[in-house]
Design a protein around this motif. Structure first.
Motif, PDB file in Angstrom:
ATOM      1  N   LEU A 181      43.589  56.234  64.036  1.00 19.66           N
ATOM      2  CA  LEU A 181      42.617  55.994  65.114  1.00 19.66           C
ATOM      3  C   LEU A 181      41.606  54.907  64.750  1.00 19.66           C
ATOM      4  O   LEU A 181      41.334  54.015  65.542  1.00 19.66           O
ATOM      5  CB  LEU A 181      41.864  57.280  65.456  1.00 19.66           C
ATOM      6  CG  LEU A 181      42.568  58.327  66.303  1.00 19.66           C
ATOM      7  CD1 LEU A 181      41.670  59.539  66.486  1.00 19.66           C
ATOM      8  CD2 LEU A 181      42.953  57.756  67.655  1.00 19.66           C
ATOM      9  N   GLU A 182      41.059  54.990  63.542  1.00 14.86           N
ATOM     10  CA  GLU A 182      39.949  54.109  63.180  1.00 14.86           C
ATOM     11  C   GLU A 182      40.372  52.734  62.681  1.00 14.86           C
ATOM     12  O   GLU A 182      39.564  51.803  62.703  1.00 14.86           O
ATOM     13  CB  GLU A 182      39.069  54.787  62.130  1.00 14.86           C
ATOM     14  CG  GLU A 182      38.331  55.997  62.669  1.00 14.86           C
ATOM     15  CD  GLU A 182      37.013  56.223  61.992  1.00 14.86           C
ATOM     16  OE1 GLU A 182      36.035  55.542  62.343  1.00 14.86           O
ATOM     17  OE2 GLU A 182      36.966  57.092  61.100  1.00 14.86           O
ATOM     18  N   TYR A 183      41.619  52.601  62.220  1.00 14.56           N
ATOM     19  CA  TYR A 183      42.010  51.302  61.672  1.00 14.56           C
ATOM     20  C   TYR A 183      43.127  50.611  62.449  1.00 14.56           C
ATOM     21  O   TYR A 183      43.258  49.389  62.349  1.00 14.56           O
ATOM     22  CB  TYR A 183      42.397  51.445  60.190  1.00 14.56           C
ATOM     23  CG  TYR A 183      41.189  51.761  59.358  1.00 14.56           C
ATOM     24  CD1 TYR A 183      40.324  50.753  58.951  1.00 14.56           C
ATOM     25  CD2 TYR A 183      40.863  53.076  59.037  1.00 14.56           C
ATOM     26  CE1 TYR A 183      39.174  51.037  58.221  1.00 14.56           C
ATOM     27  CE2 TYR A 183      39.719  53.380  58.307  1.00 14.56           C
ATOM     28  CZ  TYR A 183      38.886  52.354  57.905  1.00 14.56           C
ATOM     29  OH  TYR A 183      37.751  52.637  57.193  1.00 14.56           O
ATOM     30  N   ALA A 200      41.473  51.524  66.971  1.00 14.61           N
ATOM     31  CA  ALA A 200      40.131  50.966  67.198  1.00 14.61           C
ATOM     32  C   ALA A 200      40.113  49.449  67.028  1.00 14.61           C
ATOM     33  O   ALA A 200      39.602  48.720  67.886  1.00 14.61           O
ATOM     34  CB  ALA A 200      39.123  51.621  66.251  1.00 14.61           C
ATOM     35  N   CYS A 243      41.861  47.573  69.745  1.00 16.76           N
ATOM     36  CA  CYS A 243      41.169  47.606  71.040  1.00 16.76           C
ATOM     37  C   CYS A 243      40.119  46.509  71.195  1.00 16.76           C
ATOM     38  O   CYS A 243      39.628  46.277  72.307  1.00 16.76           O
ATOM     39  CB  CYS A 243      40.543  48.979  71.265  1.00 16.76           C
ATOM     40  SG  CYS A 243      41.737  50.212  71.832  1.00 16.76           S
ATOM     41  N   ARG A 297      36.434  49.188  70.913  1.00 23.04           N
ATOM     42  CA  ARG A 297      36.644  49.529  69.504  1.00 23.04           C
ATOM     43  C   ARG A 297      35.855  50.775  69.107  1.00 23.04           C
ATOM     44  O   ARG A 297      36.399  51.719  68.548  1.00 23.04           O
ATOM     45  CB  ARG A 297      36.234  48.353  68.613  1.00 23.04           C
ATOM     46  CG  ARG A 297      36.277  48.709  67.133  1.00 23.04           C
ATOM     47  CD  ARG A 297      35.664  47.654  66.237  1.00 23.04           C
ATOM     48  NE  ARG A 297      35.581  48.158  64.870  1.00 23.04           N
ATOM     49  CZ  ARG A 297      35.074  47.469  63.856  1.00 23.04           C
ATOM     50  NH1 ARG A 297      34.591  46.254  64.046  1.00 23.04           N
ATOM     51  NH2 ARG A 297      35.028  48.002  62.650  1.00 23.04           N
ATOM     52  N   TYR A 298      34.552  50.756  69.386  1.00 24.78           N
ATOM     53  CA  TYR A 298      33.697  51.823  68.878  1.00 24.78           C
ATOM     54  C   TYR A 298      33.848  53.131  69.642  1.00 24.78           C
ATOM     55  O   TYR A 298      33.407  54.173  69.155  1.00 24.78           O
ATOM     56  CB  TYR A 298      32.237  51.355  68.830  1.00 24.78           C
ATOM     57  CG  TYR A 298      31.993  50.476  67.629  1.00 24.78           C
ATOM     58  CD1 TYR A 298      31.810  51.022  66.365  1.00 24.78           C
ATOM     59  CD2 TYR A 298      32.016  49.089  67.743  1.00 24.78           C
ATOM     60  CE1 TYR A 298      31.626  50.225  65.254  1.00 24.78           C
ATOM     61  CE2 TYR A 298      31.826  48.275  66.635  1.00 24.78           C
ATOM     62  CZ  TYR A 298      31.635  48.850  65.396  1.00 24.78           C
ATOM     63  OH  TYR A 298      31.464  48.059  64.291  1.00 24.78           O
ATOM     64  N   TRP A 335      36.689  54.568  69.902  1.00 23.78           N
ATOM     65  CA  TRP A 335      37.592  55.315  69.017  1.00 23.78           C
ATOM     66  C   TRP A 335      36.908  55.741  67.730  1.00 23.78           C
ATOM     67  O   TRP A 335      37.212  56.800  67.181  1.00 23.78           O
ATOM     68  CB  TRP A 335      38.846  54.491  68.735  1.00 23.78           C
ATOM     69  CG  TRP A 335      39.645  54.317  69.974  1.00 23.78           C
ATOM     70  CD1 TRP A 335      39.755  53.204  70.754  1.00 23.78           C
ATOM     71  CD2 TRP A 335      40.417  55.338  70.629  1.00 23.78           C
ATOM     72  NE1 TRP A 335      40.556  53.453  71.844  1.00 23.78           N
ATOM     73  CE2 TRP A 335      40.971  54.752  71.794  1.00 23.78           C
ATOM     74  CE3 TRP A 335      40.692  56.670  70.350  1.00 23.78           C
ATOM     75  CZ2 TRP A 335      41.781  55.464  72.668  1.00 23.78           C
ATOM     76  CZ3 TRP A 335      41.497  57.388  71.216  1.00 23.78           C
ATOM     77  CH2 TRP A 335      42.033  56.782  72.358  1.00 23.78           C
ATOM     78  N   HIS A 336      35.962  54.929  67.242  1.00 14.87           N
ATOM     79  CA  HIS A 336      35.171  55.357  66.083  1.00 14.87           C
ATOM     80  C   HIS A 336      34.306  56.559  66.459  1.00 14.87           C
ATOM     81  O   HIS A 336      34.126  57.484  65.651  1.00 14.87           O
ATOM     82  CB  HIS A 336      34.280  54.205  65.596  1.00 14.87           C
ATOM     83  CG  HIS A 336      35.033  53.087  64.960  1.00 14.87           C
ATOM     84  ND1 HIS A 336      35.948  53.279  63.946  1.00 14.87           N
ATOM     85  CD2 HIS A 336      35.015  51.746  65.201  1.00 14.87           C
ATOM     86  CE1 HIS A 336      36.451  52.110  63.578  1.00 14.87           C
ATOM     87  NE2 HIS A 336      35.904  51.172  64.337  1.00 14.87           N
ATOM     88  N   ASN A 351      27.720  55.462  65.857  1.00 12.47           N
ATOM     89  CA  ASN A 351      28.664  54.469  66.373  1.00 12.47           C
ATOM     90  C   ASN A 351      28.091  53.662  67.533  1.00 12.47           C
ATOM     91  O   ASN A 351      28.416  52.486  67.698  1.00 12.47           O
ATOM     92  CB  ASN A 351      29.972  55.151  66.779  1.00 12.47           C
ATOM     93  CG  ASN A 351      30.731  55.650  65.571  1.00 12.47           C
ATOM     94  OD1 ASN A 351      31.158  54.885  64.729  1.00 12.47           O
ATOM     95  ND2 ASN A 351      30.881  56.973  65.469  1.00 12.47           N
TER      96      ASN A 351
END
Length: 198
Positions: free
Chosen positions: A82-84, A87, A90, A127-128, A130-131, A157
């Protein structure tokens, strides 16, 4: 057409590596949990030059490079994905504005810069988001006692997103104001039309 696609792939790969290098530079630390970097700038440039698909691929590759170089904080495979991957990919949503930005760049630079800031905000938000989701699910234990993981993730975030979007926007405005042509693809129809208008 094949040559243009090859150029796009080379640029997307190069700028992903450039983003990784920028991410290794010291960032602005607002708190122990919030640090602001301008490492998204290369991916945003790809977004404005080539659009959504190229920027998504470049962002995805940046995330992959983060993992490959050991510059990633991975708790579980799902969190890492998810984060790498999701995100970072995106950020490519900024590329949805590429045609708009390129078409008005030679006519009205101020409007083009405004759309560029909007696109940067959209890419940062995508992006953020998903963070934020990963923060609620996987990093909730880091929240101070009595604080909801949702509010904690939103604060961390959200603050990082706003800071990064502003930081990247300022740098992009300075870059494009001094040399707007680097956002246009070499030999593209947009560039030809821009010459005719000017």
């Amino acid at each position: 057409m094949r040559n243009k696609r090859l150029i796009m792939m080379i640029e997307a790969s190069f700028f992903a590596a450039f983003a990784l290098i920028l991410d290794l530079l010291p960032s602005i630390k607002l708190s122990p949990n919030i640090s602001i970097s301008f490492a998204m700038v290369p991916i945003l440039i790809i977004a404005f030059r080539w659009g959504f698909a190229a920027a998504t691929a470049s962002g995805f590759l940046w995330g992959l490079l983060q993992i490959a170089t050991g510059d990633a904080y991975i708790l579980t495979p799902v969190q890492g994905f998810l984060e790498y991957f999701v995100a970072f990919a995106c950020i490519g949503f900024a590329g949805l504005f590429a045609t708009k930005i390129q078409s008005i760049l030679a006519i009205d630079k101020k409007r083009a810069l405004t759309w560029m800031v909007v696109a940067t905000l959209v890419g940062s938000l995508a992006r953020y988001f998903w963070h934020f989701v990963a923060g609620v699910i996987f990093w909730g234990e880091s929240a101070p006692d009595g604080m909801s993981p949702v509010l904690f993730s939103l604060g961390v975030n959200g603050g990082t997103m706003i800071g990064a979007a502003v930081y990247c926007s300022v740098i992009l405005i300075l870059l494009v104001s001094s040399s707007p042509r680097f956002l246009l693809q070499k030999g593209s129809q947009v560039k030809i039309e821009a010459k005719k208008i000017s």
